[in-house]
Scaffold this motif. Sequence first.
Motif, PDB file in Angstrom:
ATOM      1  N   GLU A 129      27.992 -80.314  28.258  1.00  0.00           N
ATOM      2  CA  GLU A 129      27.430 -79.004  28.587  1.00  0.00           C
ATOM      3  C   GLU A 129      27.546 -78.693  30.079  1.00  0.00           C
ATOM      4  O   GLU A 129      27.803 -77.546  30.462  1.00  0.00           O
ATOM      5  N   SER A 130      27.393 -79.690  30.943  1.00  0.00           N
ATOM      6  CA  SER A 130      27.523 -79.483  32.390  1.00  0.00           C
ATOM      7  C   SER A 130      28.936 -79.076  32.783  1.00  0.00           C
ATOM      8  O   SER A 130      29.135 -78.395  33.784  1.00  0.00           O
ATOM      9  N   LEU A 131      29.900 -79.496  31.981  1.00  0.00           N
ATOM     10  CA  LEU A 131      31.298 -79.139  32.244  1.00  0.00           C
ATOM     11  C   LEU A 131      31.686 -77.808  31.598  1.00  0.00           C
ATOM     12  O   LEU A 131      32.854 -77.429  31.604  1.00  0.00           O
ATOM     13  N   GLY A 132      30.709 -77.119  31.028  1.00  0.00           N
ATOM     14  CA  GLY A 132      30.965 -75.803  30.447  1.00  0.00           C
ATOM     15  C   GLY A 132      31.565 -75.852  29.054  1.00  0.00           C
ATOM     16  O   GLY A 132      32.084 -74.852  28.560  1.00  0.00           O
ATOM     17  N   ALA A 133      31.490 -76.991  28.410  1.00  0.00           N
ATOM     18  CA  ALA A 133      32.041 -77.127  27.057  1.00  0.00           C
ATOM     19  C   ALA A 133      30.902 -77.113  26.041  1.00  0.00           C
ATOM     20  O   ALA A 133      29.727 -77.197  26.402  1.00  0.00           O
ATOM     21  N   LYS A 134      31.275 -77.002  24.786  1.00  0.00           N
ATOM     22  CA  LYS A 134      30.294 -76.982  23.703  1.00  0.00           C
ATOM     23  C   LYS A 134      30.832 -77.799  22.530  1.00  0.00           C
ATOM     24  O   LYS A 134      32.009 -77.692  22.185  1.00  0.00           O
ATOM     25  N   VAL A 135      29.950 -78.603  21.920  1.00  0.00           N
ATOM     26  CA  VAL A 135      30.328 -79.323  20.704  1.00  0.00           C
ATOM     27  C   VAL A 135      30.222 -78.327  19.556  1.00  0.00           C
ATOM     28  O   VAL A 135      29.144 -77.823  19.262  1.00  0.00           O
ATOM     29  N   VAL A 136      31.357 -78.029  18.937  1.00  0.00           N
ATOM     30  CA  VAL A 136      31.400 -77.042  17.862  1.00  0.00           C
ATOM     31  C   VAL A 136      31.121 -77.695  16.521  1.00  0.00           C
ATOM     32  O   VAL A 136      30.314 -77.207  15.728  1.00  0.00           O
ATOM     33  N   SER A 137      31.798 -78.808  16.262  1.00  0.00           N
ATOM     34  CA  SER A 137      31.637 -79.496  14.982  1.00  0.00           C
ATOM     35  C   SER A 137      32.127 -80.928  15.120  1.00  0.00           C
ATOM     36  O   SER A 137      32.799 -81.280  16.090  1.00  0.00           O
ATOM     37  N   VAL A 138      31.755 -81.725  14.133  1.00  0.00           N
ATOM     38  CA  VAL A 138      32.264 -83.084  14.027  1.00  0.00           C
ATOM     39  C   VAL A 138      32.697 -83.280  12.583  1.00  0.00           C
ATOM     40  O   VAL A 138      32.198 -82.594  11.686  1.00  0.00           O
ATOM     41  N   TYR A 139      33.629 -84.179  12.368  1.00  0.00           N
ATOM     42  CA  TYR A 139      34.014 -84.436  10.990  1.00  0.00           C
ATOM     43  C   TYR A 139      34.535 -85.837  10.772  1.00  0.00           C
ATOM     44  O   TYR A 139      35.070 -86.472  11.667  1.00  0.00           O
ATOM     45  N   VAL A 140      34.288 -86.307   9.557  1.00  0.00           N
ATOM     46  CA  VAL A 140      34.815 -87.583   9.084  1.00  0.00           C
ATOM     47  C   VAL A 140      36.042 -87.220   8.265  1.00  0.00           C
ATOM     48  O   VAL A 140      35.933 -86.516   7.262  1.00  0.00           O
ATOM     49  N   HIS A 141      37.197 -87.645   8.719  1.00  0.00           N
ATOM     50  CA  HIS A 141      38.426 -87.186   8.073  1.00  0.00           C
ATOM     51  C   HIS A 141      39.103 -88.207   7.175  1.00  0.00           C
ATOM     52  O   HIS A 141      39.896 -87.830   6.303  1.00  0.00           O
ATOM     53  N   SER A 142      38.797 -89.505   7.337  1.00  0.00           N
ATOM     54  CA  SER A 142      39.496 -90.483   6.503  1.00  0.00           C
ATOM     55  C   SER A 142      38.779 -91.828   6.529  1.00  0.00           C
ATOM     56  O   SER A 142      37.874 -92.050   7.326  1.00  0.00           O
ATOM     57  N   MET A 143      39.252 -92.687   5.632  1.00  0.00           N
ATOM     58  CA  MET A 143      38.794 -94.077   5.606  1.00  0.00           C
ATOM     59  C   MET A 143      40.031 -94.941   5.423  1.00  0.00           C
ATOM     60  O   MET A 143      40.842 -94.695   4.538  1.00  0.00           O
ATOM     61  N   LYS A 144      40.166 -95.933   6.302  1.00  0.00           N
ATOM     62  CA  LYS A 144      41.289 -96.867   6.220  1.00  0.00           C
ATOM     63  C   LYS A 144      40.737 -98.267   6.411  1.00  0.00           C
ATOM     64  O   LYS A 144      39.985 -98.519   7.356  1.00  0.00           O
ATOM     65  N   GLU A 145      41.104 -99.168   5.512  1.00  0.00           N
ATOM     66  CA  GLU A 145      40.678-100.566   5.591  1.00  0.00           C
ATOM     67  C   GLU A 145      39.166-100.673   5.786  1.00  0.00           C
ATOM     68  O   GLU A 145      38.687-101.373   6.662  1.00  0.00           O
ATOM     69  N   GLU A 146      38.425 -99.929   4.977  1.00  0.00           N
ATOM     70  CA  GLU A 146      36.968 -99.927   4.952  1.00  0.00           C
ATOM     71  C   GLU A 146      36.315 -99.438   6.252  1.00  0.00           C
ATOM     72  O   GLU A 146      35.158 -99.735   6.532  1.00  0.00           O
ATOM     73  N   THR A 147      37.057 -98.671   7.042  1.00  0.00           N
ATOM     74  CA  THR A 147      36.534 -98.080   8.271  1.00  0.00           C
ATOM     75  C   THR A 147      36.728 -96.571   8.215  1.00  0.00           C
ATOM     76  O   THR A 147      37.839 -96.099   7.958  1.00  0.00           O
ATOM     77  N   TYR A 148      35.632 -95.834   8.448  1.00  0.00           N
ATOM     78  CA  TYR A 148      35.719 -94.373   8.495  1.00  0.00           C
ATOM     79  C   TYR A 148      36.196 -93.937   9.876  1.00  0.00           C
ATOM     80  O   TYR A 148      35.901 -94.586  10.877  1.00  0.00           O
ATOM     81  N   PHE A 149      36.891 -92.803   9.911  1.00  0.00           N
ATOM     82  CA  PHE A 149      37.399 -92.234  11.152  1.00  0.00           C
ATOM     83  C   PHE A 149      36.884 -90.808  11.293  1.00  0.00           C
ATOM     84  O   PHE A 149      36.832 -90.067  10.313  1.00  0.00           O
ATOM     85  N   GLY A 150      36.510 -90.453  12.518  1.00  0.00           N
ATOM     86  CA  GLY A 150      35.964 -89.124  12.751  1.00  0.00           C
ATOM     87  C   GLY A 150      36.528 -88.485  13.995  1.00  0.00           C
ATOM     88  O   GLY A 150      37.268 -89.122  14.768  1.00  0.00           O
ATOM     89  N   GLN A 151      36.167 -87.222  14.166  1.00  0.00           N
ATOM     90  CA  GLN A 151      36.561 -86.485  15.354  1.00  0.00           C
ATOM     91  C   GLN A 151      35.455 -85.523  15.743  1.00  0.00           C
ATOM     92  O   GLN A 151      34.662 -85.094  14.903  1.00  0.00           O
TER      93      GLN A 151
END
Length: 170
Positions: free
Chosen positions: A76-98
């Motif tokens: 927020e101090s850098l003038g940005a905003k978190v819009v959304s997050v998502y879990v997009h996949s699972m590989k070798e029993e590990t989830y991945f997000g962005q």
Amino acid sequence: YSKGETTMVEVEVYGISIAPNTGTPIVLLKPKEDSLRKLLLPIWIGPPEAWAIQWPLKGHIPSRPMTHDLLKNAIESLGAKVVSVYVHSMKEETYFGQITLDVNGKSIELDSRPSDAIALALRCGATIYVAKNVIEKHSISEADVTEAEEQQAKSSLENLDEDTLGQYTV
């Protein structure tokens, strides 16, 4: 909504549970889409991540910024905003997000562990999404979770010794 060829489903944090066989914390995500509403997506996380998710769910505000609070403040101090997050996949029993940031009208994607993305989203009021195919493939029934939690509570009560029981009055 769609992200490329992937259909994303909005979810909410149902809660934090503990795996009975390992004692490992699990964050449970519940789809908001009616057709998937009776499912929960379990994501195994560590104890610090469980606290980082649980605190904003309970409305706790730490006296000093924790890591995810610091990250939110920096974004927020850098003038940005978190819009959304998502879990997009699972590989070798590990989830991945962005994490998706809006920086002066430009969308920036950051690779993230789902637990960190969720903890940040809760602090920023950002929407949480999971790929529909991940929900369909890796979710469990909400009824099964409720039943397992009830069995775990019953088992815990049945295993209390006389001294422990004597500490409580009815």
